[in-house]
Design an enzyme around this catalytic site. Structure first.
Site, PDB file in Angstrom:
ATOM      1  N   LYS A  38       0.840  -1.195   0.000  1.00 47.62           N
ATOM      2  CA  LYS A  38       0.000   0.000   0.000  1.00 47.62           C
ATOM      3  C   LYS A  38       0.876   1.246   0.000  1.00 47.62           C
ATOM      4  O   LYS A  38       1.707   1.436   0.886  1.00 47.62           O
ATOM      5  CB  LYS A  38      -0.917   0.025   1.233  1.00 47.62           C
ATOM      6  N   ASP A  66      -3.375   4.339  -2.149  1.00 41.51           N
ATOM      7  CA  ASP A  66      -4.323   4.865  -1.159  1.00 41.51           C
ATOM      8  C   ASP A  66      -4.352   6.395  -1.221  1.00 41.51           C
ATOM      9  O   ASP A  66      -3.778   7.068  -0.382  1.00 41.51           O
ATOM     10  CB  ASP A  66      -3.909   4.367   0.240  1.00 41.51           C
ATOM     11  N   LYS A  68      -7.399   8.137  -1.752  1.00 37.77           N
ATOM     12  CA  LYS A  68      -8.723   8.588  -1.263  1.00 37.77           C
ATOM     13  C   LYS A  68      -9.297   9.753  -2.075  1.00 37.77           C
ATOM     14  O   LYS A  68      -9.527  10.853  -1.561  1.00 37.77           O
ATOM     15  CB  LYS A  68      -8.655   8.949   0.222  1.00 37.77           C
ATOM     16  N   ASP A  71     -13.875  14.271  -5.391  1.00 36.66           N
ATOM     17  CA  ASP A  71     -13.996  15.489  -6.209  1.00 36.66           C
ATOM     18  C   ASP A  71     -15.247  15.333  -7.065  1.00 36.66           C
ATOM     19  O   ASP A  71     -16.032  14.407  -6.838  1.00 36.66           O
ATOM     20  CB  ASP A  71     -12.718  15.647  -7.069  1.00 36.66           C
ATOM     21  N   THR A 122     -11.295   6.851  10.617  1.00 35.56           N
ATOM     22  CA  THR A 122     -11.247   6.524  12.051  1.00 35.56           C
ATOM     23  C   THR A 122     -10.802   7.723  12.887  1.00 35.56           C
ATOM     24  O   THR A 122     -10.981   7.733  14.097  1.00 35.56           O
ATOM     25  CB  THR A 122     -10.328   5.318  12.332  1.00 35.56           C
ATOM     26  N   ARG A 215       3.177  -0.976  10.736  1.00 33.42           N
ATOM     27  CA  ARG A 215       4.309  -1.065  11.669  1.00 33.42           C
ATOM     28  C   ARG A 215       4.598  -2.445  12.233  1.00 33.42           C
ATOM     29  O   ARG A 215       5.786  -2.750  12.450  1.00 33.42           O
ATOM     30  CB  ARG A 215       4.122  -0.015  12.771  1.00 33.42           C
TER      31      ARG A 215
END
Ligand code: C5P
Length: 246
Positions: A38, A66, A68, A71, A122, A215
């Site tokens: 990603k 990624d 996002k 528009d 989130t 991570r």
């Protein structure tokens, strides 16, 4: 819709680094250990579109871009088409962009690109929802937005592990669920910004298709080994890891 063929293929390694050299170094170390890489806004903005092609070649795996998008329909459709032509395997758009935008984006991508709808970030709280005039509570808003996506030909969604059961109950097995907030030990380490986490095996057991893991893999001294252990846990259905490498 493509389903991951093996436990390893379910793992999407989040390459959250700022520069191309660091990204490609990590990607080479993880070659053969994960299904997709990603790439996010920071790296893409710094390195440009070539990073997608380089990541695919060096990693011998898929790329999840990624960015996002959100528009007007024509602009998002054009951007999604451009990403699809780069060979991107997964691409995110904001479901809040509305039905016309979702339908236009879906029509613009080639069959090899899975468009993923993002519902409520989130980082959003009830207060954020109020600020922007979205008065539904967050679970209802997530449900509503995923429904809007399904109605407009979006078949993949990014969701938290804690939303899997409700989304499967409402929308069944036909949608693809991509889940971040994964921690192999099932515990949050001090200083970790992910607060509501789930183990890889648990997320898969309750219906996740793909897991976004950053991570716990990338900050491990041996990222390939960390990814391998996670794939083993998923394959064996171990509900919570005992390796202690958060
Ligand atoms: O390092 P960690 O495993 O927390 O990385 C998770 C990745 O998933 C990051 O790239 C983060 O931006 C992304 N993500 C998330 N929570 C969401 C959506 C995406 O952590 N709700």
């Amino acid at each position: 819709m493509t389903r991951p063929a093996s436990a390893k293929d379910r793992i999407i390694a989040a390459i959250d680094v700022a520069d191309e050299a660091a990204a490609l170094n990590l990607i080479r170390r993880l070659r053969g250990r994960v299904g997709l890489f990603k790439l996010g806004l920071e790296l893409f903005t710094a390195s440009g579109p070539d990073i997608v092609v380089k990541a695919k070649v060096e990693g011998e795996a898929g790329v999840f871009l990624d960015l996002k998008f959100h528009d007007i329909p024509n602009t998002v459709a054009g951007a999604a088409r451009s990403a699809s032509r780069l060979g991107v395997d997964m691409l995110t758009i904001h479901l809040a962009g509305g039905g016309a935008m979702l339908a236009a984006a879906s029509a613009a991508v080639a069959s090899g690109t899975l468009l993923l709808g993002v519902s409520v970030l989130t980082s959003s709280s009830a207060e954020t929802q109020f600020e922007i005039g979205a008065d539904a509570d967050i679970p209802s808003q997530v449900n509503r937005l995923v429904g809007l996506g399904v109605a407009n030909n979006i078949r993949g969604f990014v969701a938290s592990g804690h939303e899997i059961k409700a989304l499967r109950a409402a929308f069944g097995r036909d949608i693809c669920l991509v889940i971040p907030g994964i921690r192999p030990s099932g515990a949050v380490k001090a200083g970790d910004d992910q607060q509501r986490v789930m183990t890889p095996a648990r997320a898969v057991a309750i219906g996740a298709d793909y897991l976004v893991i950053g991570r716990p893999i990338t900050a491990d001294p041996d990222p390939a080994e960390a990814a391998g252990k996670i794939a083993d846990d998923i394959a064996r259905g171990v509900p919570s890891g005992t390796h202690g490498h958060v």
